[in-house]
Design a protein around this motif. Structure first.
Motif, PDB file in Angstrom:
ATOM      1  N   TYR A  13       0.852  -1.182   0.000  1.00  0.00           N
ATOM      2  CA  TYR A  13       0.000   0.000   0.000  1.00  0.00           C
ATOM      3  C   TYR A  13       0.893   1.240   0.000  1.00  0.00           C
ATOM      4  O   TYR A  13       1.992   1.226   0.554  1.00  0.00           O
ATOM      5  CB  TYR A  13      -0.944   0.014   1.207  1.00  0.00           C
ATOM      6  CG  TYR A  13      -0.236   0.034   2.551  1.00  0.00           C
ATOM      7  CD1 TYR A  13      -0.021   1.219   3.257  1.00  0.00           C
ATOM      8  CD2 TYR A  13       0.229  -1.162   3.123  1.00  0.00           C
ATOM      9  CE1 TYR A  13       0.632   1.224   4.473  1.00  0.00           C
ATOM     10  CE2 TYR A  13       0.872  -1.165   4.342  1.00  0.00           C
ATOM     11  CZ  TYR A  13       1.067   0.032   5.016  1.00  0.00           C
ATOM     12  OH  TYR A  13       1.726   0.036   6.224  1.00  0.00           O
ATOM     13  N   ILE A  14       0.437   2.289  -0.653  1.00  0.00           N
ATOM     14  CA  ILE A  14       1.216   3.520  -0.740  1.00  0.00           C
ATOM     15  C   ILE A  14       1.094   4.288   0.567  1.00  0.00           C
ATOM     16  O   ILE A  14      -0.003   4.617   1.018  1.00  0.00           O
ATOM     17  CB  ILE A  14       0.733   4.409  -1.911  1.00  0.00           C
ATOM     18  CG1 ILE A  14       0.815   3.632  -3.227  1.00  0.00           C
ATOM     19  CG2 ILE A  14       1.558   5.701  -1.981  1.00  0.00           C
ATOM     20  CD1 ILE A  14       2.195   3.150  -3.594  1.00  0.00           C
ATOM     21  N   GLU A  15       2.229   4.559   1.186  1.00  0.00           N
ATOM     22  CA  GLU A  15       2.276   5.296   2.446  1.00  0.00           C
ATOM     23  C   GLU A  15       3.710   5.773   2.651  1.00  0.00           C
ATOM     24  O   GLU A  15       4.649   4.999   2.489  1.00  0.00           O
ATOM     25  CB  GLU A  15       1.830   4.405   3.609  1.00  0.00           C
ATOM     26  CG  GLU A  15       2.031   4.982   4.993  1.00  0.00           C
ATOM     27  CD  GLU A  15       1.307   6.299   5.203  1.00  0.00           C
ATOM     28  OE1 GLU A  15       0.082   6.339   5.012  1.00  0.00           O
ATOM     29  OE2 GLU A  15       1.972   7.287   5.543  1.00  0.00           O
ATOM     30  N   TYR A  16       3.880   7.035   3.030  1.00  0.00           N
ATOM     31  CA  TYR A  16       5.222   7.624   3.101  1.00  0.00           C
ATOM     32  C   TYR A  16       5.835   7.614   4.495  1.00  0.00           C
ATOM     33  O   TYR A  16       7.041   7.776   4.639  1.00  0.00           O
ATOM     34  CB  TYR A  16       5.177   9.051   2.544  1.00  0.00           C
ATOM     35  CG  TYR A  16       4.541   9.097   1.184  1.00  0.00           C
ATOM     36  CD1 TYR A  16       5.112   8.428   0.109  1.00  0.00           C
ATOM     37  CD2 TYR A  16       3.321   9.751   0.975  1.00  0.00           C
ATOM     38  CE1 TYR A  16       4.514   8.421  -1.139  1.00  0.00           C
ATOM     39  CE2 TYR A  16       2.719   9.757  -0.275  1.00  0.00           C
ATOM     40  CZ  TYR A  16       3.313   9.090  -1.321  1.00  0.00           C
ATOM     41  OH  TYR A  16       2.713   9.077  -2.557  1.00  0.00           O
ATOM     42  N   ASP A  17       5.027   7.425   5.497  1.00  0.00           N
ATOM     43  CA  ASP A  17       5.534   7.502   6.867  1.00  0.00           C
ATOM     44  C   ASP A  17       5.990   6.133   7.360  1.00  0.00           C
ATOM     45  O   ASP A  17       5.431   5.563   8.300  1.00  0.00           O
ATOM     46  CB  ASP A  17       4.449   8.076   7.790  1.00  0.00           C
ATOM     47  CG  ASP A  17       5.029   8.495   9.134  1.00  0.00           C
ATOM     48  OD1 ASP A  17       6.260   8.404   9.308  1.00  0.00           O
ATOM     49  OD2 ASP A  17       4.243   8.913  10.017  1.00  0.00           O
ATOM     50  N   HIS A  18       7.019   5.593   6.720  1.00  0.00           N
ATOM     51  CA  HIS A  18       7.651   4.342   7.138  1.00  0.00           C
ATOM     52  C   HIS A  18       9.103   4.661   7.483  1.00  0.00           C
ATOM     53  O   HIS A  18       9.942   4.822   6.600  1.00  0.00           O
ATOM     54  CB  HIS A  18       7.617   3.306   6.014  1.00  0.00           C
ATOM     55  CG  HIS A  18       6.250   2.803   5.685  1.00  0.00           C
ATOM     56  ND1 HIS A  18       5.599   1.853   6.443  1.00  0.00           N
ATOM     57  CD2 HIS A  18       5.412   3.123   4.693  1.00  0.00           C
ATOM     58  CE1 HIS A  18       4.407   1.611   5.920  1.00  0.00           C
ATOM     59  NE2 HIS A  18       4.271   2.364   4.847  1.00  0.00           N
ATOM     60  N   HIS A  19       9.401   4.758   8.760  1.00  0.00           N
ATOM     61  CA  HIS A  19      10.775   5.073   9.160  1.00  0.00           C
ATOM     62  C   HIS A  19      11.149   4.245  10.381  1.00  0.00           C
ATOM     63  O   HIS A  19      10.584   4.393  11.456  1.00  0.00           O
ATOM     64  CB  HIS A  19      10.914   6.569   9.461  1.00  0.00           C
ATOM     65  CG  HIS A  19      10.667   7.431   8.277  1.00  0.00           C
ATOM     66  ND1 HIS A  19       9.421   7.920   7.949  1.00  0.00           N
ATOM     67  CD2 HIS A  19      11.506   7.873   7.304  1.00  0.00           C
ATOM     68  CE1 HIS A  19       9.503   8.632   6.837  1.00  0.00           C
ATOM     69  NE2 HIS A  19      10.743   8.615   6.428  1.00  0.00           N
ATOM     70  N   HIS A  20      12.093   3.345  10.159  1.00  0.00           N
ATOM     71  CA  HIS A  20      12.625   2.500  11.209  1.00  0.00           C
ATOM     72  C   HIS A  20      14.075   2.914  11.424  1.00  0.00           C
ATOM     73  O   HIS A  20      14.685   3.544  10.561  1.00  0.00           O
ATOM     74  CB  HIS A  20      12.530   1.029  10.758  1.00  0.00           C
ATOM     75  CG  HIS A  20      12.933   0.047  11.802  1.00  0.00           C
ATOM     76  ND1 HIS A  20      14.244  -0.340  11.988  1.00  0.00           N
ATOM     77  CD2 HIS A  20      12.199  -0.638  12.724  1.00  0.00           C
ATOM     78  CE1 HIS A  20      14.298  -1.224  12.978  1.00  0.00           C
ATOM     79  NE2 HIS A  20      13.081  -1.427  13.429  1.00  0.00           N
ATOM     80  N   SER A  21      14.642   2.576  12.570  1.00  0.00           N
ATOM     81  CA  SER A  21      16.034   2.954  12.816  1.00  0.00           C
ATOM     82  C   SER A  21      16.981   2.343  11.792  1.00  0.00           C
ATOM     83  O   SER A  21      18.104   2.816  11.609  1.00  0.00           O
ATOM     84  CB  SER A  21      16.459   2.528  14.222  1.00  0.00           C
ATOM     85  OG  SER A  21      16.382   1.117  14.367  1.00  0.00           O
TER      86      SER A  21
END
Length: 292
Positions: free
Chosen positions: A43-51
């Motif tokens: 799914y399109i989503e921009y708020d994926h931020h892992h360390s």
């Protein structure tokens, strides 16, 4: 490297980069009621931020499983157009956690069409037959639970129905991508990805711990890795004296070493934020400050 920074939420994730037309079309399709890309596993989503997400990666899609997400690799501004940016898969719980998977967004979609599930790009394959077998296994319905006890017939029938809907959904989305987006399956997936990584290894000029490397503006450089276990004042001293190439390697390797986790070393994290902003990487600095 970009010296300006726009203010709206869209540009918080993209900085000075323009969102590719293809990505906008994918997003617009997803935003229409009742339409989704989930049958292809993303799914399109921009708020994926892992360390573990490299600072020079701009995420654009997730799978919904184990934090796996995909993003544009910008090589800290070396890539000028995200339509031409390599695509990486970030899988925090896997080893390796970062994989180069496609030459660009168009190819990423073509690969997903072939393998059937975006999450499968988190694995490496020796043949396309192996991919087909994995998809077949993915669609199978077990008639027993994890303890080996028989499941109720109603539950089995419901699962079979959901699997059938997913298979039909893949066919539907394949038609949508070919007719509306001009995207077609890429065959010989394992060969495609292997060739891509061989070319990448030749093109990088800075080697990094994640194996992806950085394409920089000079000839191939030999840069020693930094010992992140040293005292914070030595980190500050290193960043003050380091060349741009040394800093870029430092930024990338910091994510690979889990240095940017909130529960690890907040002092080093703050030093990196200041260094990024000082040297013109404002998007990366803002993302690190707000999302890691």
């Amino acid at each position: 490297m970009f010296s300006l920074f726009k203010s709206n939420s869209q540009d918080f994730f993209f900085g000075e980069y323009e969102k590719p037309d293809l990505l906008q079309k994918l997003e617009e399709y997803q935003n229409i009621r009742g339409q989704t890309w989930e049958w292809l596993g993303f799914y399109i989503e921009y708020d994926h931020h892992h360390s573990m997400t490299p600072l020079d990666v701009i995420p654009f899609a997730g799978t919904g499983g184990d934090g796996i997400h995909f993003g544009f690799l910008t090589d800290f501004g070396t890539v000028k157009d995200l339509s031409n940016a390599p695509i990486v898969c970030v899988s925090p719980s896997n080893d390796p956690p970062i994989r180069l998977v496609a030459q660009n967004l168009t190819d990423f979609l073509g690969l997903v069409l072939t393998i059937g599930e975006a999450e499968f790009l988190d694995d490496d394959y020796t043949s396309d037959e192996q991919i087909k077998a994995q998809l077949q296994e993915w669609d199978e319905v077990s008639e027993v639970d994890w303890k080996g006890n028989p499941l109720p017939k109603t539950e089995i029938e419901e699962m079979k129905q959901r699997r059938a809907e997913r298979r039909q959904g893949r066919v539907l989305l394949a038609k949508v991508l070919s007719e509306q987006f001009e995207i077609y399956p890429i065959t010989k997936v394992s060969q495609y990805i292997n060739d891509l990584r061989v070319v990448r290894k030749k093109e990088i000029t800075i080697e990094t711990l994640d194996g992806i490397g950085i394409k920089y503006r000079t000839e191939k450089l030999i840069i020693e890795g930094f010992d992140y276990s040293v005292e914070d004042n030595l980190v500050q001293s290193y960043l003050d004296k380091a060349s741009e190439a040394e800093r870029l390697k430092f930024y990338r390797d910091a994510t690979y070493n889990y240095i940017l986790s909130d529960d690890f070393d907040k002092v080093i994290k703050e030093l990196l934020i200041k260094s990024l902003q000082k040297h013109g990487y404002r998007r990366e600095g803002q993302i690190l400050k707000k999302k890691y």
